[in-house]
Design a protein around this motif. Structure first.
Motif, mmCIF file in Angstrom:
data_model
loop_
_atom_site.group_PDB
_atom_site.id
_atom_site.type_symbol
_atom_site.label_atom_id
_atom_site.label_comp_id
_atom_site.label_asym_id
_atom_site.label_seq_id
_atom_site.Cartn_x
_atom_site.Cartn_y
_atom_site.Cartn_z
ATOM 1 N N VAL A 689 0.841 -1.199 0.000
ATOM 2 C CA VAL A 689 0.000 0.000 0.000
ATOM 3 C C VAL A 689 0.875 1.247 0.000
ATOM 4 O O VAL A 689 0.686 2.173 -0.790
ATOM 5 C CB VAL A 689 -0.940 -0.019 1.223
ATOM 6 C CG1 VAL A 689 -1.576 1.332 1.402
ATOM 7 C CG2 VAL A 689 -1.989 -1.077 1.053
ATOM 8 N N GLY B 102 -6.432 -6.461 8.929
ATOM 9 C CA GLY B 102 -6.490 -6.973 7.571
ATOM 10 C C GLY B 102 -7.485 -6.221 6.728
ATOM 11 O O GLY B 102 -7.230 -5.879 5.570
ATOM 12 N N SER B 103 -8.615 -5.954 7.362
ATOM 13 C CA SER B 103 -9.647 -5.247 6.587
ATOM 14 C C SER B 103 -9.198 -3.851 6.239
ATOM 15 O O SER B 103 -9.417 -3.377 5.112
ATOM 16 C CB SER B 103 -10.943 -5.189 7.409
ATOM 17 O OG SER B 103 -11.232 -6.438 7.971
ATOM 18 N N LEU B 105 -6.229 -2.852 5.847
ATOM 19 C CA LEU B 105 -5.222 -2.929 4.790
ATOM 20 C C LEU B 105 -5.874 -3.159 3.438
ATOM 21 O O LEU B 105 -5.512 -2.519 2.430
ATOM 22 C CB LEU B 105 -4.233 -4.059 5.091
ATOM 23 C CG LEU B 105 -3.172 -3.702 6.153
ATOM 24 C CD1 LEU B 105 -2.408 -4.949 6.544
ATOM 25 C CD2 LEU B 105 -2.228 -2.646 5.618
ATOM 26 N N ALA B 106 -6.841 -4.048 3.422
ATOM 27 C CA ALA B 106 -7.524 -4.303 2.162
ATOM 28 C C ALA B 106 -8.222 -3.054 1.664
ATOM 29 O O ALA B 106 -8.234 -2.751 0.463
ATOM 30 C CB ALA B 106 -8.511 -5.447 2.352
ATOM 31 N N GLY B 108 -7.276 -0.069 2.316
ATOM 32 C CA GLY B 108 -6.242 0.813 1.795
ATOM 33 C C GLY B 108 -5.821 0.435 0.395
ATOM 34 O O GLY B 108 -5.658 1.298 -0.483
ATOM 35 N N VAL B 109 -5.676 -0.838 0.185
ATOM 36 C CA VAL B 109 -5.302 -1.293 -1.165
ATOM 37 C C VAL B 109 -6.361 -0.884 -2.174
ATOM 38 O O VAL B 109 -6.056 -0.387 -3.262
ATOM 39 C CB VAL B 109 -5.101 -2.825 -1.175
ATOM 40 C CG1 VAL B 109 -4.965 -3.341 -2.586
ATOM 41 C CG2 VAL B 109 -3.872 -3.188 -0.371
ATOM 42 N N PHE B 110 -7.593 -1.089 -1.815
ATOM 43 C CA PHE B 110 -8.660 -0.711 -2.743
ATOM 44 C C PHE B 110 -8.666 0.779 -3.002
ATOM 45 O O PHE B 110 -8.873 1.221 -4.123
ATOM 46 C CB PHE B 110 -10.016 -1.144 -2.215
ATOM 47 C CG PHE B 110 -11.125 -0.714 -3.090
ATOM 48 C CD1 PHE B 110 -11.988 0.311 -2.683
ATOM 49 C CD2 PHE B 110 -11.307 -1.267 -4.351
ATOM 50 C CE1 PHE B 110 -13.008 0.725 -3.522
ATOM 51 C CE2 PHE B 110 -12.304 -0.830 -5.182
ATOM 52 C CZ PHE B 110 -13.183 0.179 -4.773
ATOM 53 N N SER C 16 -9.346 -6.615 -3.369
ATOM 54 C CA SER C 16 -9.357 -6.202 -1.966
ATOM 55 C C SER C 16 -10.068 -7.226 -1.115
ATOM 56 O O SER C 16 -9.656 -7.537 -0.004
ATOM 57 C CB SER C 16 -10.022 -4.840 -1.797
ATOM 58 O OG SER C 16 -9.761 -4.035 -2.902
ATOM 59 N N LEU C 19 -7.784 -10.067 -0.618
ATOM 60 C CA LEU C 19 -6.695 -9.707 0.308
ATOM 61 C C LEU C 19 -7.207 -9.680 1.736
ATOM 62 O O LEU C 19 -6.542 -10.169 2.659
ATOM 63 C CB LEU C 19 -6.141 -8.336 -0.094
ATOM 64 C CG LEU C 19 -4.952 -7.859 0.747
ATOM 65 C CD1 LEU C 19 -3.762 -8.792 0.548
ATOM 66 C CD2 LEU C 19 -4.582 -6.447 0.374
ATOM 67 N N LEU C 23 -5.765 -12.073 4.685
ATOM 68 C CA LEU C 23 -5.118 -11.525 5.878
ATOM 69 C C LEU C 23 -5.891 -11.817 7.148
ATOM 70 O O LEU C 23 -5.359 -11.749 8.229
ATOM 71 C CB LEU C 23 -4.945 -10.006 5.743
ATOM 72 C CG LEU C 23 -4.027 -9.523 4.635
ATOM 73 C CD1 LEU C 23 -3.947 -8.009 4.643
ATOM 74 C CD2 LEU C 23 -2.651 -10.106 4.811
ATOM 75 N N THR C 24 -7.135 -12.132 6.994
ATOM 76 C CA THR C 24 -7.979 -12.197 8.189
ATOM 77 C C THR C 24 -8.295 -13.618 8.625
ATOM 78 O O THR C 24 -8.233 -13.922 9.816
ATOM 79 C CB THR C 24 -9.292 -11.447 7.949
ATOM 80 O OG1 THR C 24 -8.993 -10.236 7.273
ATOM 81 C CG2 THR C 24 -9.987 -11.143 9.238
#
Lengths: 701, 177, 103
Positions: A689, B102-103, B105-106, B108-110, C16, C19, C23-24
């Motif tokens: 990121v 994790g969420s 981060l996901a 953020g990636v999106f 996403s 991912l 990760l979770t």
């Protein structure tokens, strides 16, 4: 014979090689060491004769110089030379030396250290030859010191006797004091003239250019430079030749074996000082006007020494010590001759003295050898019957030394000195001192001969032999020495008579020969043989010569008569009979017997001063210099300690802290490695990121 | 047209979300299958018929089945796996294994991706063109002429994966420990 | 909103989600599933660009996707075999329990 000039170096080198080989031999190989010594001396004699013949043919001065040592852009050169003075000295040393070597094979036959003796003798001969042929003051000095060393070794030959060891030390240290002056003079001469070579085709320090520059040099503290240098060089001669202040070592040097006394302390080494003055005579005689101050000093020193030593010899009781003081006195005569009359006068007496003094010493050795090591004349006597050859030769030597008129060499040589002293413009006192000295010489020699050879046989019960101190010799009848010892005596006796005739006023061959190089320089003649003077008895009629000869003859006869009157009229029967002179004037006799208290004077003044200086130097060394060194040491140690402590505390601790930090950091970071894959994935996603954001942000910007 | 895409996208995404959030593993697997199928239809809407049908064959027909087999062969205690209990060690670190990080981060990636897409000139200027010809002949020719090397390597890799999977999954020999 | 943008957003969203799940979730199989979803999102991306980008006749994106599907299949097979092996060893397929590689 021209080859001899280039090969002159062989003359000293051959005995040196013999000495070197002898040094490696075991004590038992006597014949080899004696053979080496005598052989090398023989070859050196042959070469010396070749040199003499060459010098006769061409009495100019020939030199061979070579570069020795370089420092910076300058070279120190050494070299050897052949001129009449060198030639006669070479022949004299080689001939007398060879005779003494042959004599020693018999004299030292019972000694355990025979090989060592001949090794030292050869070394001495090599060094003495070196002194005589040296063309450089530096080379002369080196061989001079070597001569002093061998003298020390030979005086202290029987080193287990405390008296001999002390005498050796005394000789070395006393001559060293003189050598210090010689060294200073040498260095000063070098600094003023830039060279130490005597003759170097015009550039030498005794040649015209150097002498002129010395004359012109500025004075130092009121003393002209050339005077100071000449006097300093004369100091060396004073030490080595036993002139008055530094004569104290010569009588004590009689502790050595008799051949040593004959060779070194009669004929050759003590003559080295006289030779030195003769060699640097152009420097000694340098003067802007009148008579050179240095020559005046030389003459006065010689005269005073002559009279002093002759007086002391009158009251001595040791056969060799009488001869020792006689030597000192005759050396004084030689110096007087050099000072008032020039090179030939002094050197002539040196040559004749070498022969008859060696004869006298060897004769004394024969007496000592034949009387089981007895040296006190009060315990000898009547040896005329037991040792006839020794007596005959000893008598010849005595008459030569006294200067018995006309027949003996001593007369002609001493007469030349007295004639020159009489004609000295500065003062007549040396002349009178010389005359009184001649009287005393005749007197004490007669006394000695009467004590030793006439009268009744007087002997002690036991005698300690210096050669084997654990033995007590058994007194036997004195016997004549073997022919190996008496033959040299005979030969020397012949020369003691004959040599006088080479420089009589009627035919002054010796004088012309020695003076030839200067004469050739002054007026070069095409035919070198024309210098030979003609025999002309008319020269006896020159002013004042005949009356002087008459006066000296009368003096000698008066001395002999006085001696016979005191000691020969009534034969001396008992050893403890008081000396005839002692009965006449006891205080004077005792003072003379104590050698005029010179040794005691030195003992009370100079020795304590030297000891104090030594203590002071030791204190200086221990506390001041050592203190400085210690201070540096403490400083460096302190620095080292400080360095070590910095290293231990600062550097190490810092390093340890750093390592601890690293390991703590690692422990901290290891928490990231918790083995959970999903955590790793989360980190990757987060990094992704961030990186993507960064890239896009930058590209957007 | 876009309506169709929207519906298909919704189906796919809901299947994906369901696969990632359901607790029952089998139901996750089935939701995953729906997601795969939705993706196949999306490929078809992109006129990539071969890709879509290959997706159906491989993903739905093989991978999803494999996942079901794996679920069946590795039964685990049915505990909530969205919140994992932190060990004492992990409580110190801020990398906690809760779902929040994790969420985020996901998310953020999106956000990044969406922002990139939104700003992309290429994307914003792309026009709807005619369907390109992607028939089997062309695909076959391209594969054999231009991409012959990757084709052979893919074959090798598939062989290796096959053998590897078999070996890895084999029962270990009963050697005494 | 061009069609390309739409497809790209869909693929981004899918990525996403995948991912987030990877990760979770604690189950290893579901982590694998999330990874498969991410791969698929990437495939969609490729095809979208192939379809709306320049030179679609070169079939570059298409071929890439074909290969990607093949690779994904192989990877899924091996991955699941690994999960089985780990399950036999540790008796669980919980990723938070398998921490033997910690530093």
């Amino acid at each position: 014979m021209g080859f001899i000039v280039h090969d002159l170096w062989l003359i000293p080198v051959l005995p040196a090689l013999a000495a070197g080989i002898s040094a490696l031999l075991r004590q038992g190989e006597r014949r080899l060491s004696a053979g080496l010594a005598i052989g090398s001396m023989g070859i050196s004699l042959a070469l010396a004769l070749c040199a003499f013949v060459q010098s006769l043919a061409d009495p100019g001065r020939q030199v061979v110089n070579f570069h020795w040592m370089q420092f910076g852009s300058e070279w120190i050169s050494l070299g050897w030379m052949l001129d009449p003075l060198t030639a006669v000295m070479l022949v004299m040393i080689a001939f007398v030396g060879l005779l003494i070597f042959i004599y020693s094979t018999c004299y030292m036959a019972h000694d355990a250290n025979f090989t060592r003796f001949f090794c030292f003798l050869s070394l001495f001969a090599a060094a003495m030859f070196g002194v005589v042929i040296a063309n450089s003051l530096l080379l002369l000095f080196m061989c001079w010191e070597l001569v002093g060393l061998t003298s020390y070794l030979l005086i202290g030959f029987w080193y287990h006797r405390p008296a001999a060891a002390a005498a050796a030390k005394k000789a070395f240290i006393t001559t060293r004091i003189g050598d210090l002056g010689l060294l200073l003079g040498m260095v000063w001469l070098y600094s003023k003239t830039g060279t130490l070579l005597f003759y170097d085709h015009g550039a030498g320090c005794l040649e015209h250019g150097a002498l002129a520059s010395l004359l012109g040099a500025a004075s130092v503290a009121g003393v002209p430079v050339f005077n100071a240098i000449a006097l300093l060089i004369f100091c060396g001669a004073v030490g080595k030749s036993g002139q008055l202040p530094l004569h104290v070592w010569l009588p004590d040097a009689m502790e050595g074996p008799t051949p040593v006394s004959a060779l070194i302390h009669a004929a050759t080494m003590v003559a080295a000082g006289v030779y030195l003055v003769a060699r640097v005579y152009p420097l000694m005689s340098l003067t802007p006007d009148g008579i050179a101050t240095a020559l005046k000093v030389v003459a006065w020193t010689g005269a005073i020494t002559a009279i002093f030593a002759a007086s002391v010899a009158v009251a001595q009781n040791d056969i060799k010590r009488i001869l020792a003081y006689s030597t000192i006195s005759q050396l004084g005569y030689m110096m007087l001759g050099l000072g008032v009359g020039g090179v030939s006068v002094g050197i002539f007496h040196l040559i004749t003295h070498a022969f008859f003094k060696a004869l006298l010493f060897l004769g004394a050795g024969s007496v000592i050898h034949g009387c089981t090591e007895e040296q006190d004349i009060r315990y000898l006597g009547g040896l005329r019957r037991f040792m006839p050859i020794t007596f005959a030769t000893y008598a010849v030597g005595t008459l030569a030394l006294c200067g018995f008129p006309l027949l003996f060499s001593g007369f002609w040589s001493k007469d030349a000195i007295l004639h020159a002293a009489h004609g000295w413009s500065v003062s007549q006192v040396p002349f009178y001192l010389g005359v009184i000295g001649a009287l005393l010489t005749a007197f004490y020699m007669t006394r000695q001969v009467c004590y030793v050879f006439f009268g009744e046989r007087r002997e002690p019960q036991t005698v300690e032999s210096p050669r084997a101190p654990e033995e007590i010799c058994i007194i036997a009848d004195p016997h004549e020495s073997p022919s190996t010892m008496t033959a040299p005596l005979a030969v020397l006796a012949v020369f003691a008579v004959v040599l006088g005739f080479i420089n009589t006023p009627a035919w002054p061959w010796f004088t012309s020969f020695l003076l030839q190089p200067e004469a050739t320089l002054a007026s070069p003649s095409p035919n070198p043989m024309t210098w030979n003077p003609a025999l002309d008895f008319g020269r006896f009629a020159e002013a004042g010569l005949l009356p002087l000869m008459l006066l000296s003859s009368l003096i000698v006869l008066a001395g002999l008569a006085l001696g016979w009157w005191f000691y020969g009229r009534k034969p001396i029967i008992r050893a403890d009979d008081p000396d005839a002179l002692e009965q006449l004037a006891p205080p004077i006799f005792h003072a003379l017997q104590k050698r005029l208290y010179v040794d005691e004077l030195y003992e009370s003044t100079l020795i304590p001063a030297a000891r104090w200086a030594a203590h002071f130097s030791a204190w200086l060394d221990r506390w001041v210099w050592n203190g400085a060194v210690s201070a540096v040491r403490i400083l460096v140690t302190g620095l080292g300690w400080m360095d070590a402590s910095i290293d231990t505390n600062a550097v190490n601790a810092g390093f340890d802290e750093g390592c601890r930090g690293v390991s703590d950091g690692g422990r901290l970071l290891s928490h990231f490695q918790n083995g959970r894959v999903q955590n790793y994935l989360r980190v990757i996603a987060a990094a992704l990121v961030l990186l993507a954001a960064l890239l896009l942000w930058r590209s957007a910007a | 047209m876009t309506v169709l895409i929207t519906i298909l996208a919704a189906v796919t995404l809901s299947g994906a979300v369901a696969a990632m959030t359901l607790r029952n593993l089998v139901r996750c697997a089935l939701a995953l299958t729906i997601a795969f199928a939705g993706l196949a239809t999306l490929y078809l809407s992109l006129d990539a018929q071969f890709a879509g049908l290959a997706q159906l064959l491989v993903y739905v027909g093989a991978i999803a089945i494999l996942i079901v087999f794996a679920i069946l062969l590795t039964p685990s205690a049915p505990e909530s796996d969205l919140e994992s209990p932190d060990s004492a060690l992990d409580s110190k670190t801020h990398l906690s294994s809760s779902g929040l990080v994790g969420s985020l981060l996901a998310l953020g990636v999106f956000a990044i991706l969406a922002w990139a897409v939104g700003r992309s000139r290429t994307a914003n200027s792309a026009t709807a063109t005619a369907a390109p010809a992607a028939n089997m002949q062309q695909i076959g020719e391209t594969l054999v002429h231009r991409y012959i090397l990757p084709l052979e390597v893919i074959g090798l890799m598939l062989t290796a994966a096959l053998i590897g999977a078999v070996i890895v999954a084999m029962k270990e020999s009963q050697a005494p420990r | 909103m061009t069609p390309l943008t739409a497809y790209l957003l869909i693929s981004a969203l899918l990525f996403s989600v995948g991912l987030a799940g990877a990760l979770t979730r604690r189950s290893a199989i579901l982590v694998l599933a999330g990874i498969e979803l991410m791969l698929n999102a990437a495939n969609l991306n490729f095809l979208a660009f192939w379809r709306f980008g320049p030179h679609p006749e070169a079939l570059t994106g298409f071929i890439f996707v074909i290969f990607s599907i093949a690779v994904a299949a192989a990877e899924a097979a091996v991955g699941l075999a690994l999960i089985l092996a780990i399950y036999r060893h540790a008796n669980t397929s919980d990723v938070s329990q398998i921490v033997e590689m910690k530093g």
